[in-house]
Write a protein that holds these residues in place. Structure first.
Motif, PDB file in Angstrom:
ATOM      1  N   TYR A 112       0.815  -1.214   0.000  1.00 34.21           N
ATOM      2  CA  TYR A 112       0.000   0.000   0.000  1.00 34.21           C
ATOM      3  C   TYR A 112       0.853   1.271   0.000  1.00 34.21           C
ATOM      4  N   LYS A 115       1.188   4.836  -3.021  1.00 36.49           N
ATOM      5  CA  LYS A 115      -0.067   5.118  -3.729  1.00 36.49           C
ATOM      6  C   LYS A 115      -0.475   6.568  -3.538  1.00 36.49           C
ATOM      7  N   GLU A 116      -1.171   7.096  -4.491  1.00 42.20           N
ATOM      8  CA  GLU A 116      -1.701   8.464  -4.420  1.00 42.20           C
ATOM      9  C   GLU A 116      -3.224   8.415  -4.508  1.00 42.20           C
ATOM     10  N   ASP A 119      -1.995   5.951   1.357  1.00 40.15           N
ATOM     11  CA  ASP A 119      -2.835   4.934   1.972  1.00 40.15           C
ATOM     12  C   ASP A 119      -2.381   4.737   3.421  1.00 40.15           C
TER      13      ASP A 119
END
Length: 246
Positions: A112, A115-116, A119
């Protein structure tokens, strides 16, 4: 030399006489009572044969090259911190791989990261860049959660000879971390009420690693808890406070 000593003695007597003559003046100095007797340390068991090696290995004085990891231009700020954690996972399978590894959930949570938008399941904490080793370049202090459990990994990385080197590694139930000069100070809770453990790791230019220079238990006083928890402010900023940031 004898004349100097005699003159100094005479001067001391004169000063004491002047002080005695004025002892009845207002604002005179008053004795605070008998001072405690100074005692020197008592050496125990002088015939005991000194140990030549430690009884167990401390997590102290170990440097580790992060294999396959390079910092563009020698600048750790241009390196994704997740790459360093994944390199550690690969280099320490006993800790992260397999059903009996203590931190196996950390590996799954790393999926995770990056991520954009960000998260919350990513175990990485905010990286901090500061020159700890004194070479004029920013070093990296990195933290990430060790799952399952309630431990936090604290790592320090620097660049030596073009290689990324981990110069400090500490796992603990961390309640706070500070950077001070050439040191990383880790606070950890104690089983004793109103006490905490405090560990100070300091850069040693001769060993070229961070050494555990202080290990102590400190009294921190009574912890003050709010009498009315419901009165605590909300984590969501109010529309009336445009300057607040989450």
């Amino acid at each position: 030399m004898l004349r100097f000593r005699a003159a100094r003695t005479a001067l001391a007597v004169a000063v004491l006489g002047a002080l005695a003559a004025g002892c009845g003046d207002a604002g005179e100095l008053k004795g605070a009572g008998q001072a405690p007797t100074a005692t020197s340390p008592a050496k125990l068991w002088p015939s005991l044969t000194p140990a030549a090696s430690p009884a167990w290995k401390y997590d102290n004085g170990d440097a580790e090259t992060m294999k396959g990891v390079t910092a563009p231009g020698g600048d750790l700020r241009r390196l994704d911190p997740a790459v360093l954690v994944r390199a550690e996972i690969a280099q320490h399978p006993d800790d992260y791989a397999g059903s009996k590894a203590p931190y196996r959930q950390t590996v799954r949570r790393m999926a995770y990261c990056g991520k954009e938008p960000a998260d919350a399941r990513c175990p990485l904490l905010k990286p901090y860049y500061r020159d700890i080793t004194g070479d004029g370049r920013p070093d990296l202090t990195l933290g990430f959660r060790l799952l399952p459990g309630n431990q936090t990994a604290v790592r320090v990385y620097t660049v030596q000879g073009g290689r990324v080197i981990q110069v400090m590694s500490n796992n603990d139930a961390v309640s706070g971390v500070e950077l001070a000069g050439r040191s990383v100070i880790i606070h950890a809770p104690s089983d004793l009420s109103d006490y905490e453990y405090r560990f100070q790791w300091t850069w040693d230019p001769d060993q070229r690693v961070m050494l555990l220079t202080h290990d102590e238990m400190l009294h921190i006083g009574k912890r003050v808890r709010p009498s009315n928890p419901s009165a605590a402010p909300s984590a969501t900023p109010s529309p009336a406070s445009p300057s607040a940031t989450p």
